[in-house]
Scaffold this motif. Structure first.
Motif, PDB file in Angstrom:
ATOM      1  N   GLY A 127      -3.807  -4.444   7.070  1.00 33.23           N
ATOM      2  CA  GLY A 127      -2.559  -5.145   7.390  1.00 33.23           C
ATOM      3  C   GLY A 127      -3.378  -5.816   8.330  1.00 33.23           C
ATOM      4  O   GLY A 127      -2.979  -7.824   8.166  1.00 33.23           O
ATOM      5  N   GLN A 128      -4.778  -5.537   9.034  1.00 31.33           N
ATOM      6  CA  GLN A 128      -5.405  -6.754   9.726  1.00 31.33           C
ATOM      7  C   GLN A 128      -6.197  -7.859   9.174  1.00 31.33           C
ATOM      8  O   GLN A 128      -6.356  -8.406   9.820  1.00 31.33           O
ATOM      9  CB  GLN A 128      -6.350  -6.034  10.547  1.00 31.33           C
ATOM     10  CG  GLN A 128      -5.767  -4.771  11.670  1.00 31.33           C
ATOM     11  CD  GLN A 128      -7.230  -3.656  12.276  1.00 31.33           C
ATOM     12  OE1 GLN A 128      -8.060  -3.629  11.262  1.00 31.33           O
ATOM     13  NE2 GLN A 128      -6.842  -3.086  13.699  1.00 31.33           N
ATOM     14  N   PHE A 129      -6.383  -7.706   7.646  1.00 32.02           N
ATOM     15  CA  PHE A 129      -6.491  -8.979   6.840  1.00 32.02           C
ATOM     16  C   PHE A 129      -5.550  -9.821   5.949  1.00 32.02           C
ATOM     17  O   PHE A 129      -5.773 -10.220   4.945  1.00 32.02           O
ATOM     18  CB  PHE A 129      -7.745  -8.553   6.058  1.00 32.02           C
ATOM     19  CG  PHE A 129      -8.754  -7.694   6.022  1.00 32.02           C
ATOM     20  CD1 PHE A 129     -10.050  -8.365   6.471  1.00 32.02           C
ATOM     21  CD2 PHE A 129      -8.899  -6.145   6.485  1.00 32.02           C
ATOM     22  CE1 PHE A 129     -11.237  -7.830   7.359  1.00 32.02           C
ATOM     23  CE2 PHE A 129     -10.042  -5.898   7.214  1.00 32.02           C
ATOM     24  CZ  PHE A 129     -11.184  -6.135   7.565  1.00 32.02           C
ATOM     25  N   GLY A 130      -4.312  -9.874   6.866  1.00 31.50           N
ATOM     26  CA  GLY A 130      -3.548  -9.954   6.233  1.00 31.50           C
ATOM     27  C   GLY A 130      -2.855  -9.821   5.410  1.00 31.50           C
ATOM     28  O   GLY A 130      -2.120 -10.461   4.061  1.00 31.50           O
ATOM     29  N   PHE A 131      -2.965  -8.755   4.542  1.00 37.03           N
ATOM     30  CA  PHE A 131      -2.046  -7.984   3.650  1.00 37.03           C
ATOM     31  C   PHE A 131      -0.775  -7.403   4.349  1.00 37.03           C
ATOM     32  O   PHE A 131      -0.420  -6.702   4.312  1.00 37.03           O
ATOM     33  CB  PHE A 131      -3.073  -6.849   2.596  1.00 37.03           C
ATOM     34  CG  PHE A 131      -4.443  -7.237   1.915  1.00 37.03           C
ATOM     35  CD1 PHE A 131      -5.164  -8.070   2.366  1.00 37.03           C
ATOM     36  CD2 PHE A 131      -4.390  -7.038   0.813  1.00 37.03           C
ATOM     37  CE1 PHE A 131      -6.126  -7.978   1.758  1.00 37.03           C
ATOM     38  CE2 PHE A 131      -5.194  -7.481   0.035  1.00 37.03           C
ATOM     39  CZ  PHE A 131      -6.459  -8.233   0.227  1.00 37.03           C
ATOM     40  N   VAL A 132      -0.013  -7.683   3.481  1.00 35.85           N
ATOM     41  CA  VAL A 132       1.424  -7.352   3.368  1.00 35.85           C
ATOM     42  C   VAL A 132       1.938  -6.332   1.948  1.00 35.85           C
ATOM     43  O   VAL A 132       1.645  -5.616   0.618  1.00 35.85           O
ATOM     44  CB  VAL A 132       2.215  -8.604   2.670  1.00 35.85           C
ATOM     45  CG1 VAL A 132       3.459  -8.120   3.553  1.00 35.85           C
ATOM     46  CG2 VAL A 132       1.664  -9.251   4.016  1.00 35.85           C
ATOM     47  N   THR A 133       2.475  -5.395   3.033  1.00 37.58           N
ATOM     48  CA  THR A 133       3.097  -4.318   2.403  1.00 37.58           C
ATOM     49  C   THR A 133       4.589  -4.365   1.682  1.00 37.58           C
ATOM     50  O   THR A 133       5.537  -5.611   1.635  1.00 37.58           O
ATOM     51  CB  THR A 133       3.630  -2.888   2.988  1.00 37.58           C
ATOM     52  OG1 THR A 133       1.535  -2.629   2.978  1.00 37.58           O
ATOM     53  CG2 THR A 133       3.639  -2.030   2.266  1.00 37.58           C
ATOM     54  N   TYR A 134       4.531  -4.027  -0.094  1.00 38.26           N
ATOM     55  CA  TYR A 134       5.848  -3.794  -1.108  1.00 38.26           C
ATOM     56  C   TYR A 134       5.535  -3.009  -0.893  1.00 38.26           C
ATOM     57  O   TYR A 134       4.839  -2.210  -1.260  1.00 38.26           O
ATOM     58  CB  TYR A 134       5.404  -5.430  -2.158  1.00 38.26           C
ATOM     59  CG  TYR A 134       4.931  -6.896  -1.627  1.00 38.26           C
ATOM     60  CD1 TYR A 134       6.219  -7.844  -1.780  1.00 38.26           C
ATOM     61  CD2 TYR A 134       4.005  -7.365  -1.086  1.00 38.26           C
ATOM     62  CE1 TYR A 134       5.956  -9.369  -1.210  1.00 38.26           C
ATOM     63  CE2 TYR A 134       3.990  -8.739  -0.338  1.00 38.26           C
ATOM     64  CZ  TYR A 134       4.834  -9.662  -0.812  1.00 38.26           C
ATOM     65  OH  TYR A 134       4.659 -11.230  -0.049  1.00 38.26           O
ATOM     66  N   GLU A 135       6.840  -2.887  -2.343  1.00 38.34           N
ATOM     67  CA  GLU A 135       7.853  -2.316  -2.863  1.00 38.34           C
ATOM     68  C   GLU A 135       7.665  -2.207  -4.168  1.00 38.34           C
ATOM     69  O   GLU A 135       8.145  -2.908  -4.776  1.00 38.34           O
ATOM     70  CB  GLU A 135       8.724  -1.379  -2.519  1.00 38.34           C
ATOM     71  CG  GLU A 135       8.620  -0.622  -0.941  1.00 38.34           C
ATOM     72  CD  GLU A 135       9.453   0.500  -0.680  1.00 38.34           C
ATOM     73  OE1 GLU A 135       9.903   1.351  -1.211  1.00 38.34           O
ATOM     74  OE2 GLU A 135      10.906   0.086  -0.202  1.00 38.34           O
ATOM     75  N   SER A 136       7.617  -1.678  -5.884  1.00 45.05           N
ATOM     76  CA  SER A 136       7.716  -1.520  -7.071  1.00 45.05           C
ATOM     77  C   SER A 136       8.514  -0.502  -7.159  1.00 45.05           C
ATOM     78  O   SER A 136       8.290   0.486  -6.645  1.00 45.05           O
ATOM     79  CB  SER A 136       7.035  -1.839  -7.612  1.00 45.05           C
ATOM     80  OG  SER A 136       6.076  -1.026  -7.733  1.00 45.05           O
TER      81      SER A 136
END
Ligand code: DAH
Length: 346
Positions: A127-136
């Protein structure tokens, strides 16, 4: 009915009420008396019904007496209620005691399952590198789980994933979180920086290092000019945040059908850092994830032009990471829900 009679009735109601009040043993008795005398259908109202029968010039006189009687009774009731109330309170205070020095009852505190705790930590770092969490989805199509990831039907690469099928034709329990890449690249325009954590399923014989149900965290970055060097730098920063600054890391060549080139990413062993170690075999390195540059075929399958966009992807096992962080030696513990195990991660 005449004025004198009504006046006597009112006076005797007042006297009777005063006597009853004096005899009342507790607040409840006072309240019952109040309803009985002053209530809507009470005795005072009953007496006053006689007013209608009086000559008009007498009515105000009775009204004045009735008001006085009502006020008297009301104030007597209030006084008696207060008196009895505080007596009752005193009695309770004398008999009931609260020992404020007694120890409290402990509140049982829950804790995160170590798999979830590791996933939360992974998400926090990326998250600190801008990664956003998704679900599939957990139930996938063969197409998303394999074909669009460059694993054709009947290709020997399928042997890497022992698959559990469901009784909907063309569907299966996802063997990895990589099909989430397909969902994402087909619905979100680059730049993409995504994490896809989730449960995966494999037809495996269960032992200390294999489970039929486990978690993965997929990572995906797609943008113009994304390079293997970016992947290397990001994973190194991740390893330092997760396992300790200064830990050495390395890339080894690997093979996955959906990445080219493909790598395995190793971190210096946490337990010994040298040969003869129970955690790493004897190599001194622990493999924590597979990764690579998203295969051009996969980009094209998702409608992206590989000449313009490049991406990298990685897939890691949070149980494996939790095992390394907490020195857990048996994967089966993660699924047994034994509170003696789970309670240790507070
Ligand atoms: N899906 C792979 C597996 O289940 C892990 C993996 C490897 C994911 C490389 C990736 C990747 O995204 O680039 O073993």
């Amino acid at each position: 009915m005449d004025l004198a009679q009504l006046t006597r009735d009112l006076e005797s109601l007042a006297e009777e009420t005063a006597a009853a009040l004096a005899a009342a043993a507790n607040v409840a008795a006072v309240e019952a008396l109040e309803v009985d005398v002053l209530g809507k259908k009470g005795r005072l109202t009953g007496v006053l019904r006689g007013i209608g029968a009086l000559p008009p010039e007498d009515r105000p006189k009775v009204g004045a007496i009735a008001n006085r009687v009502r006020n008297d009774i009301e104030s007597q009731i209030a006084e008696r209620r207060t008196g009895l109330g505080s007596a009752e309170l005193d009695a309770r205070l004398r008999t009931e005691t609260i020992d404020v020095t007694m120890p409290g009852r402990p509140i049982r505190r829950g804790s995160l399952h170590p798999s979830l705790e590791s996933m939360a930590e992974i998400a926090r770092i990326f998250g600190q590198f801008g990664f956003v969490t998704y679900e599939s989805p957990e139930v996938e199509t063969d197409e998303n789980n394999f074909q669009l990831l460059n694993i054709p039907t009947d290709h020997p690469a399928r042997d890497l994933w022992d698959t559990l099928y469901v009784d909907i034709p063309g569907h299966l329990l996802r063997t990895h979180t990589s099909p989430g890449q397909i969902h994402l690249m087909r619905s979100v325009k680059p730049p993409i920086r995504a994490l896809l954590p989730g449960r995966c399923f494999r037809y495996e014989a269960i032992d200390a290092s294999h489970g039929s149900e486990f978690f993965q965290v997929e990572g995906l970055m797609v943008d113009e000019g994304t390079t293997l060097g970016d992947l290397r730098g990001l994973l190194e920063a991740f390893a330092h945040a997760m396992f300790g600054a200064g830990k050495r890391t390395r890339f080894r060549p690997g093979y996955y059908p959906f990445t080219e080139p493909s790598v395995a990413f190793d971190v210096e062993c946490l337990v010994c850092g040298g040969p003869g170690c129970p955690a790493c075999g004897r190599s001194g390195w622990m493999t924590i994830l597979g990764a690579g540059m998203v295969h051009p075929v996969v980009l094209r399958n998702c409608g992206l032009d590989p000449e313009r966009y490049q991406g990298f992807a990685f897939g890691m096992g949070p149980e494996r990471i939790a095992m390394l962080r907490h020195r857990i030696t048996d994967l089966r513990l993660f699924l047994e829900n034994d509170l003696r195990f789970l309670g240790q991660f507070r």
